[in-house]
Design a protein around this motif. Structure first.
Motif, PDB file in Angstrom:
ATOM      1  N   VAL A 199       0.908  -1.151   0.000  1.00  0.00           N
ATOM      2  CA  VAL A 199       0.000   0.000   0.000  1.00  0.00           C
ATOM      3  C   VAL A 199       0.945   1.197   0.000  1.00  0.00           C
ATOM      4  O   VAL A 199       1.588   1.502   1.010  1.00  0.00           O
ATOM      5  CB  VAL A 199      -0.933  -0.028   1.224  1.00  0.00           C
ATOM      6  CG1 VAL A 199      -1.828   1.207   1.250  1.00  0.00           C
ATOM      7  CG2 VAL A 199      -1.784  -1.298   1.192  1.00  0.00           C
ATOM      8  N   THR A 201       2.355   5.037  -0.796  1.00  0.00           N
ATOM      9  CA  THR A 201       1.914   6.442  -0.770  1.00  0.00           C
ATOM     10  C   THR A 201       2.766   7.352  -1.668  1.00  0.00           C
ATOM     11  O   THR A 201       2.646   8.572  -1.598  1.00  0.00           O
ATOM     12  CB  THR A 201       1.959   7.003   0.672  1.00  0.00           C
ATOM     13  OG1 THR A 201       3.325   7.009   1.127  1.00  0.00           O
ATOM     14  CG2 THR A 201       1.116   6.193   1.628  1.00  0.00           C
ATOM     15  N   PRO A 212      -3.587   6.012  -1.724  1.00  0.00           N
ATOM     16  CA  PRO A 212      -2.408   5.219  -2.067  1.00  0.00           C
ATOM     17  C   PRO A 212      -2.726   4.213  -3.175  1.00  0.00           C
ATOM     18  O   PRO A 212      -3.897   3.973  -3.489  1.00  0.00           O
ATOM     19  CB  PRO A 212      -2.086   4.488  -0.751  1.00  0.00           C
ATOM     20  CG  PRO A 212      -3.390   4.384  -0.033  1.00  0.00           C
ATOM     21  CD  PRO A 212      -4.189   5.590  -0.444  1.00  0.00           C
ATOM     22  N   ILE A 231       2.650  -1.205   4.276  1.00  0.00           N
ATOM     23  CA  ILE A 231       2.588   0.213   3.916  1.00  0.00           C
ATOM     24  C   ILE A 231       3.999   0.713   3.616  1.00  0.00           C
ATOM     25  O   ILE A 231       4.923   0.501   4.409  1.00  0.00           O
ATOM     26  CB  ILE A 231       1.939   1.019   5.052  1.00  0.00           C
ATOM     27  CG1 ILE A 231       0.457   0.621   5.188  1.00  0.00           C
ATOM     28  CG2 ILE A 231       2.055   2.527   4.793  1.00  0.00           C
ATOM     29  CD1 ILE A 231      -0.243   1.194   6.407  1.00  0.00           C
ATOM     30  N   ALA A 248      -2.837   5.812   4.635  1.00  0.00           N
ATOM     31  CA  ALA A 248      -2.669   4.431   4.160  1.00  0.00           C
ATOM     32  C   ALA A 248      -3.205   3.441   5.196  1.00  0.00           C
ATOM     33  O   ALA A 248      -3.860   2.453   4.855  1.00  0.00           O
ATOM     34  CB  ALA A 248      -1.196   4.151   3.863  1.00  0.00           C
TER      35      ALA A 248
END
Ligand SMILES: [Zn+2]
Ligand SMILES: [Zn+2]
Length: 275
Positions: A199, A201, A212, A231, A248
């Motif tokens: 995920v 960003t 994201p 993340i 996120a």
């Protein structure tokens, strides 16, 4: 709040800061584990990758920082391995992020995340203007690459959405599009159930995107499949190291996903539940 980030670029490829500057900034902002992920050398034309002859210097610098920051910040020696990687032995790295940044068709190479115009040009010249055909090529290629190389992490899975936030290139809500994308995710998860999906960003920092990668429909699908997510910032400068991680986390929570992270254990990367 503490965080970890394993998607980090530096001056060894297309990042703005040195690895030491990134490590210092990460430590100062509460990072517990920082993974460096240089863009692999490529067999195709690309000006955003490390040159093969610079790889030993990259490795030496990350190993030096592991010593310098011992006891303060865990540091991992990784690579963002592109579909068209060359001159690299993936086994030399603590972990691998597998990525597809290009569409190669009829001998032509297009970076899917370079400009909106280049992506449009690719659709028009190679797929008769059919974005669904482009998407099928991209996702099928991505799934085949991941199943072959088995990276630790799947990078920005829907990177072809980068310039489509206004939905004018194609409709993300089109069931035909979603079917193409989820079928590729299914193929990956059938073969590699423990793989981590990013995920990411990066485009929130660089383009000001609201969300994201990947899109909510894909996060929901990953949840249905019981997939693991991680993340990452895809940071190219110190300011981006944990940018929009709160958003996120919220996106993962909305989808009901459990977030994992990489930690350094016995000199290797280990997948753990996020703190
Ligand atoms: Zn990437
Ligand atoms: Zn990256």
């Amino acid at each position: 709040m503490s965080y970890s980030n394993c998607h980090t670029h530096t001056v060894f490829c297309d990042g703005k800061n040195t690895p030491e500057e990134m490590a210092q900034a990460a430590f100062a902002t509460g990072c517990t584990c920082l993974g460096f992920s240089v863009h692999s050398p490529m067999s195709t034309a690309a000006d955003w990758t490390i040159a093969p002859e610079r790889l030993p210097a990259y490795t030496a610098e990350i190993r030096r920082l592991q010593q310098q920051f011992r006891g303060r910040l865990e540091i991992l020696h990784g690579i963002e391995l592109d579909r068209n990687f060359a001159h690299v032995d993936p086994s030399e790295f603590d972990y691998i992020i597998g990525a597809v940044h290009q569409i190669v068709k009829n001998g032509h190479v297009y970076d899917v995340d370079y400009t909106r115009e280049m992506l449009k040009d690719c659709a028009e010249k190679e797929f008769g203007g059919d974005f669904l055909a482009l998407a099928k090529h991209y996702y099928d290629d991505f799934a085949a690459f991941v199943c072959e190389v088995r990276p630790t992490i799947v990078a920005h899975f829907d990177l072809i959405e980068k310039f489509n936030e206004d939905q004018t290139l194609f409709s993300t809500n089109d069931p035909a599009y979603q079917k193409i994308a989820t079928a590729a995710a299914d193929r990956i998860l059938d073969e590699c159930p423990d793989i981590l999906f990013e995920v990411n960003t990066g485009a929130m920092y660089r383009l000001g995107k609201a969300d994201p990668y990947p899109m909510p429909f894909m996060l929901n699908h990953l949840k249905r499949r019981g997939a693991k997510v991680i993340i990452t910032a895809d940071a190219h400068c110190t300011d981006a190291l944990s940018f929009a991680f709160d958003k996120a986390r919220e996106a993962c929570e909305r989808a009901g996903l459990t977030v994992f992270e990489l930690r350094r254990r016995d000199g290797k990367a280990e997948i753990c539940n996020a703190q």
